[in-house]
Design an enzyme around this catalytic site. Sequence first.
Site, PDB file in Angstrom:
ATOM      1  N   SER A   1       0.834  -1.188   0.000  1.00 14.22           N
ATOM      2  CA  SER A   1       0.000   0.000   0.000  1.00 14.22           C
ATOM      3  C   SER A   1       0.883   1.257   0.000  1.00 14.22           C
ATOM      4  O   SER A   1       1.724   1.418  -0.873  1.00 14.22           O
ATOM      5  CB  SER A   1      -0.974  -0.043   1.179  1.00 14.22           C
ATOM      6  OG  SER A   1      -2.007   0.904   1.015  1.00 14.22           O
TER       7      SER A   1
ATOM      8  N   HIS B   1      -7.080  -6.064  -0.953  1.00 15.80           N
ATOM      9  CA  HIS B   1      -5.916  -5.198  -0.798  1.00 15.80           C
ATOM     10  C   HIS B   1      -4.780  -5.918  -0.085  1.00 15.80           C
ATOM     11  O   HIS B   1      -4.963  -6.505   0.975  1.00 15.80           O
ATOM     12  CB  HIS B   1      -6.324  -3.957  -0.023  1.00 15.80           C
ATOM     13  CG  HIS B   1      -5.279  -2.888  -0.002  1.00 15.80           C
ATOM     14  ND1 HIS B   1      -4.654  -2.431  -1.137  1.00 15.80           N
ATOM     15  CD2 HIS B   1      -4.732  -2.192   1.039  1.00 15.80           C
ATOM     16  CE1 HIS B   1      -3.793  -1.480  -0.826  1.00 15.80           C
ATOM     17  NE2 HIS B   1      -3.823  -1.323   0.493  1.00 15.80           N
TER      18      HIS B   1
ATOM     19  N   ASP C   1      -8.903  -5.702  -5.715  1.00 13.92           N
ATOM     20  CA  ASP C   1      -8.542  -4.629  -4.794  1.00 13.92           C
ATOM     21  C   ASP C   1      -9.284  -3.370  -5.229  1.00 13.92           C
ATOM     22  O   ASP C   1      -8.913  -2.710  -6.200  1.00 13.92           O
ATOM     23  CB  ASP C   1      -7.029  -4.403  -4.843  1.00 13.92           C
ATOM     24  CG  ASP C   1      -6.545  -3.390  -3.804  1.00 13.92           C
ATOM     25  OD1 ASP C   1      -7.398  -2.704  -3.202  1.00 13.92           O
ATOM     26  OD2 ASP C   1      -5.321  -3.277  -3.605  1.00 13.92           O
TER      27      ASP C   1
END
Length: 629
Positions: free
Chosen positions: A216, A363, A332
């Site tokens: 991320s 994710h 995601d």
Amino acid sequence: MRLRFLFSLLGSAVFVANGFEAPVAFAQVKPVFQEGMAQPVPEFRENWIQHDLFVETEFDSDKDGMLDRVHVSVTRPQQTDTEGLKVPVIYQSSPYYAGIGSNSPAHMWNPRQNLGAPPPKHDTPPAIAQQSKRPRLSGEHIAEWVPRGFAVVHSSSPGTGLSQGCPTVGGPNESLAPKAVIDWLNGRAKGFTSVDGQERVEATWCTGKVGMIGTSYNGTLCLAAATTGVDGLECIVPIAPNTSYYHYYRSNGLVRHPGGYMGEDIDVLYDFIDSGYDINRKFCDCSVRDEEMLKKFDRENGDYNEFWKGRDYIHQLDRMKAALLMAHAFNDWNVMPEHSYRIYQAVQKKGLPCKIYYHQGGHGGQPPIQLLNKWFSHFLYGQKNGVLEEPKAWIVREGKRNSKPESYGDYPNPDSKMIQFKPVGDGRRTGDLRPSTEVSTQSANTEVSNKILEITDNYSFSVPQLVQADWSDHRLIYTTPKLKSGLHLSGVPRIKLKVACDRPTACLTVWLVSLPWTGSERITDDVINRGWADPANAESIWMEKPMVPGEFRTVEFDLQPDDQVLLAGEQLGLVILSSDKDFTLWPDPGTKLQFAIEECELQLPIVGGFDAYTKALNTSSEKESQGEE
């Protein structure tokens, strides 16, 4: 006398005087490799050296007249001190190590906003309490890689925790901060024992070779560092990275929120990570958040501009030379798979070593440890393990574990071909989705006459509700026949719509779904793909051209990259609507959009092309080749 701390796996400490020097001529314990992969070494499991420091950067983002320093934590085998062992580094940087702020709806933007209108203000969240102690930043990756003969380094981003400077959410200092750490590991930057002192710390134990990994935001910082072209950064593994803050908070000229974070925008993320020194926060909040972000992010129109371009890493790849192993998930809906795909494609064009790993989850989700080990062992230890000769793409098939991907020549699948489909009939009920060659042979049929269909925007209806409705004037839906065998999609679908609107601008949403709708909580069920656009930005995402009532224009845009196999008994459905309750703004209901259905088109990337599609329907066609572009 300054002391160093040696920590064991159990956390106990042994104190070693700074002046201690073991009489070594060479390292007695060395890394061990099998089939080109680093193996755990028993002696590397004990008495790790762990210490922190502050690395001086080349910027002064808080404008206090001094170069900012970032907080760094190091964990390495004790043999780097006792036996003179030199090791490479696996490095991760993050804005999250020192705590995070509120994501309460009160601190988000209210999606109840008309397009082109000033957004209603949200509350400023309470400040994140600044940490006064010097903790070890993170334990991630340490237990995996230190026993294999790597050092693991972590650092806090500027303006977070004990790192000086301002958080900028994609600004230049977020790229230059990890660059400084890599420069320090190579003896080119200064490290200090304290944030404001002059006692130096050297990385004499490091070979100079560094690999970065992160998920991320942490994955974004891997790419950010690579764009500086810093020497010593040999490879990166960004996992679900945000590679463009415009693509994260906007879509084709439209304000669009990341999945699960309705109302979040770049200033909200700034507040979420703003955990730095209290003395600098007022300046940073004013100069970065209030003067730069809130004045330039254009939440009224959602257009691209220089502010967003400066936070789009695809424009910063010229100096990149690190090898890339990209990882992402096809489902995601937070950081969507376009983020990885666009960079993977661009890096391939540069001719750099690169591979991509996709799975079917949400994710996050790193590549299998064996692939990671080969990657790091090759680039950081020079092992000739054939990792670069292996297939470029690794994809986890439906229902399989993320550790068991299948290999492909590349992504998209080299055997994938774009096939044109046309919506046919009244989609306010349920129309047909047919290959364009079949529709052209039936042009005299009344069901494909030049029909104009109108829908009325109403954000209060969710897409699942609209999909399951027998009839609705808030959406159009078109479906293929039921499949009799599997159909493999691989690539980026593209939609073309001929649309008119009774207002200057509107939300435009497209979903691809699997029918019958099951309502399953499994992320791989029901939703196949999504896409959003502002028809006023049909010609350019940089500037709107207002819609004129009754005047049709063509709007084309990509959906998300995908690779999945639809099963026998499923139908693929195309859903067209205006506002998306889960992602877009929620303007006042009532906007009317008209579609010239005969001039609308969906392009689907099908492995095997038209022949595979007809086979999946268990039918034959004499015009298979005509369905391919």
